[in-house]
Design a protein around this motif. Structure first.
Motif, PDB file in Angstrom:
ATOM      1  N   ALA A  44       5.955  11.238  -8.891  1.00  0.00           N
ATOM      2  CA  ALA A  44       6.904  10.458  -9.749  1.00  0.00           C
ATOM      3  C   ALA A  44       6.494   9.497 -10.690  1.00  0.00           C
ATOM      4  CB  ALA A  44       8.031   9.581  -8.666  1.00  0.00           C
ATOM      5  N   PRO A  45       7.123   9.200 -11.904  1.00  0.00           N
ATOM      6  CA  PRO A  45       6.699   8.422 -12.956  1.00  0.00           C
ATOM      7  C   PRO A  45       6.429   7.023 -12.497  1.00  0.00           C
ATOM      8  CG  PRO A  45       8.613   9.712 -13.706  1.00  0.00           C
ATOM      9  CD  PRO A  45       8.540  10.000 -12.202  1.00  0.00           C
ATOM     10  N   ALA A  46       7.131   6.503 -11.796  1.00  0.00           N
ATOM     11  CA  ALA A  46       6.812   5.118 -11.294  1.00  0.00           C
ATOM     12  C   ALA A  46       5.509   5.155 -10.236  1.00  0.00           C
ATOM     13  CB  ALA A  46       7.829   4.571 -10.254  1.00  0.00           C
ATOM     14  N   TYR A  47       5.216   6.072  -9.702  1.00  0.00           N
ATOM     15  CA  TYR A  47       4.172   6.106  -8.925  1.00  0.00           C
ATOM     16  C   TYR A  47       2.676   6.373  -9.760  1.00  0.00           C
ATOM     17  CZ  TYR A  47       0.336   6.916  -5.717  1.00  0.00           C
ATOM     18  OH  TYR A  47      -0.881   6.798  -4.990  1.00  0.00           O
ATOM     19  N   LEU A  48       2.823   7.325 -10.691  1.00  0.00           N
ATOM     20  CA  LEU A  48       1.989   7.575 -11.722  1.00  0.00           C
ATOM     21  C   LEU A  48       1.644   6.241 -12.453  1.00  0.00           C
ATOM     22  CD1 LEU A  48       2.942  11.266 -12.885  1.00  0.00           C
ATOM     23  CD2 LEU A  48       1.338  10.686 -11.351  1.00  0.00           C
ATOM     24  N   VAL A  62       4.050   1.570   2.253  1.00  0.00           N
ATOM     25  CA  VAL A  62       5.098   2.183   1.447  1.00  0.00           C
ATOM     26  C   VAL A  62       4.554   3.971   1.853  1.00  0.00           C
ATOM     27  CG1 VAL A  62       6.338   2.831  -0.601  1.00  0.00           C
ATOM     28  CG2 VAL A  62       5.712   0.364  -0.016  1.00  0.00           C
ATOM     29  N   PRO A  63       5.141   4.460   2.825  1.00  0.00           N
ATOM     30  CA  PRO A  63       4.646   5.919   2.815  1.00  0.00           C
ATOM     31  C   PRO A  63       4.983   6.747   2.016  1.00  0.00           C
ATOM     32  CG  PRO A  63       5.751   5.058   4.852  1.00  0.00           C
ATOM     33  CD  PRO A  63       5.844   4.090   3.821  1.00  0.00           C
ATOM     34  N   ILE A  64       4.287   7.644   1.446  1.00  0.00           N
ATOM     35  CA  ILE A  64       4.544   8.677   0.276  1.00  0.00           C
ATOM     36  C   ILE A  64       4.530   9.916   0.963  1.00  0.00           C
ATOM     37  CG2 ILE A  64       3.495   9.664  -1.826  1.00  0.00           C
ATOM     38  CD1 ILE A  64       4.404   6.943  -2.294  1.00  0.00           C
ATOM     39  N   VAL A  94      -2.360  11.059  -7.083  1.00  0.00           N
ATOM     40  CA  VAL A  94      -3.146  10.939  -5.665  1.00  0.00           C
ATOM     41  C   VAL A  94      -2.609   9.810  -4.820  1.00  0.00           C
ATOM     42  CG1 VAL A  94      -4.410  12.903  -6.115  1.00  0.00           C
ATOM     43  CG2 VAL A  94      -5.457  10.629  -6.308  1.00  0.00           C
ATOM     44  N   VAL A  95      -2.791   9.863  -3.378  1.00  0.00           N
ATOM     45  CA  VAL A  95      -2.604   8.582  -2.939  1.00  0.00           C
ATOM     46  C   VAL A  95      -3.961   8.351  -2.232  1.00  0.00           C
ATOM     47  CG1 VAL A  95      -0.447   8.850  -2.117  1.00  0.00           C
ATOM     48  CG2 VAL A  95      -2.047  10.034  -0.538  1.00  0.00           C
ATOM     49  N   PRO A  96      -4.109   6.876  -2.129  1.00  0.00           N
ATOM     50  CA  PRO A  96      -3.390   5.854  -2.199  1.00  0.00           C
ATOM     51  C   PRO A  96      -3.360   5.089  -3.527  1.00  0.00           C
ATOM     52  CG  PRO A  96      -5.466   4.991  -1.237  1.00  0.00           C
ATOM     53  CD  PRO A  96      -5.566   6.582  -1.548  1.00  0.00           C
ATOM     54  N   ALA A  97      -2.272   4.237  -3.563  1.00  0.00           N
ATOM     55  CA  ALA A  97      -2.388   3.133  -4.588  1.00  0.00           C
ATOM     56  C   ALA A  97      -1.882   1.811  -3.943  1.00  0.00           C
ATOM     57  CB  ALA A  97      -1.457   3.548  -5.728  1.00  0.00           C
ATOM     58  N   LEU A  98      -2.716   0.789  -4.431  1.00  0.00           N
ATOM     59  CA  LEU A  98      -2.581  -0.916  -3.978  1.00  0.00           C
ATOM     60  C   LEU A  98      -1.792  -1.473  -4.958  1.00  0.00           C
ATOM     61  CD1 LEU A  98      -2.914  -2.509  -1.258  1.00  0.00           C
ATOM     62  CD2 LEU A  98      -5.058  -3.456  -2.840  1.00  0.00           C
ATOM     63  N   LEU A 152       0.797  -1.292   0.079  1.00  0.00           N
ATOM     64  CA  LEU A 152      -0.061   0.031  -0.104  1.00  0.00           C
ATOM     65  C   LEU A 152       0.663   1.321  -0.060  1.00  0.00           C
ATOM     66  CD1 LEU A 152      -2.900   1.348   0.116  1.00  0.00           C
ATOM     67  CD2 LEU A 152      -2.455   1.360   2.607  1.00  0.00           C
ATOM     68  N   PHE A 153       0.717   2.086  -0.896  1.00  0.00           N
ATOM     69  CA  PHE A 153       1.331   3.600  -1.168  1.00  0.00           C
ATOM     70  C   PHE A 153       0.633   4.315  -0.618  1.00  0.00           C
ATOM     71  CE2 PHE A 153       5.007   2.001  -3.611  1.00  0.00           C
ATOM     72  CZ  PHE A 153       4.639   0.748  -4.055  1.00  0.00           C
TER      73      PHE A 153
END
Ligand SMILES: N[C@@H](CCC(=O)N[C@@H](CS)C(=O)NCC(=O)O)C(=O)O
Length: 251
Positions: free
Chosen positions: A40-44, A29-31, A51-55, A3-4
């Protein structure tokens, strides 16, 4: 799964609550939104809205939108159920969750961003701001960052935001008929959707439940749930101070 998430983010808190209710193990995984790690590209690649979160599932597939993630988790692991069995009641639950997304979150962001992000963002040069804006995928979120960096919300706007946020308390007081939970006898994703907002309202306006006894009782019951402690919903101001002290510490 991973979980980001943001420790202070309402949408992230919602998913942490759901994972805790389900007893699903996950890597946290704290953002850091103040460092725009969510742009960041990897998060996008995991959350195209930035926006957060992402699983991130074990097989590498990503999922975004807190309400969608919570429904996915409830389908993945149906026990204990967090949605009403009756289709009509499930639809009512979804409309409540949507209501909080549309009518509560935008107002809470004004209040939270003013203390958490505005002090840092207002220091950026125009070039630094532009560099950050270039990484934000949606016009709506770009506008929010321009606003926080260059045109701080006035006291009047913050007052209006709090007034709008408090409408949730009235809505819940009406919904909590026989209770004990928003959808009746069983705790559900409707309750989970409301918890982060009510937790923050309790900090911002401690008298907010004076005329809402059912919400006051509901809030006591929520805090007694083991999942509430596991979700680590710290006081916003205390968490913010801890984060700032951490950032100021020499490496
Ligand atoms: N509808 C989305 C809302 C997510 C959202 O707005 N998250 C906020 C924190 S609560 C965020 O990441 N904001 C960062 C930004 O706008 O740059 C969801 O429920 O997942």
């Amino acid at each position: 799964m991973k979980l980001f998430h943001g420790w202070l983010s309402s949408a992230s808190r919602r998913v942490r609550l759901c994972l805790a209710e389900k007893g699903i193990a996950y890597e946290s995984v704290p953002i850091d939104m103040s460092r725009q790690e969510h742009h960041a590209p990897a998060y996008l690649a995991m959350n195209p809205n930035g926006v957060v979160p992402a699983l991130l599932l074990d097989d590498g597939r990503p999922l975004h939108e807190s309400s969608t993630i919570c429904e996915y988790l409830d389908e993945l692991q149906p026990v204990p159920p967090l949605r009403p069995a009756d289709p009509y009641q499930r639809a009512v639950m979804r409309n409540f969750v949507r209501w909080t997304d549309e009518k509560s979150l935008p107002h809470l962001l004004i209040l939270n961003w003013s203390i958490a992000l505005q002090p840092g963002a207002s220091q950026w040069s125009d070039a630094q701001l532009q560099e950050r804006l270039d990484r934000i995928p949606t016009a709506e979120r770009r506008a929010a960052w321009i606003r926080i960096a260059r045109q701080p919300y006035s006291d009047e706007e913050k007052h209006t935001a709090l007034t709008q946020l408090l409408l949730l308390v009235d809505k819940m007081e009406q919904m909590l008929g026989g209770g004990p939970w928003l959808m009746g006898t069983d705790y559900s994703l409707a309750d989970i959707a409301a918890v982060p907002f009510i937790a923050r309202i309790a900090e911002l306006a401690p008298d907010a439940f004076a005329d809402a006894p059912k919400v006051a009782d509901w809030w006591q019951r929520v805090q007694q749930r083991p999942a509430y402690a596991l979700a680590n919903i710290q006081r916003f101001d205390a968490a913010l101070q801890a984060r700032q002290a951490e950032a100021a510490r020499p490496a």
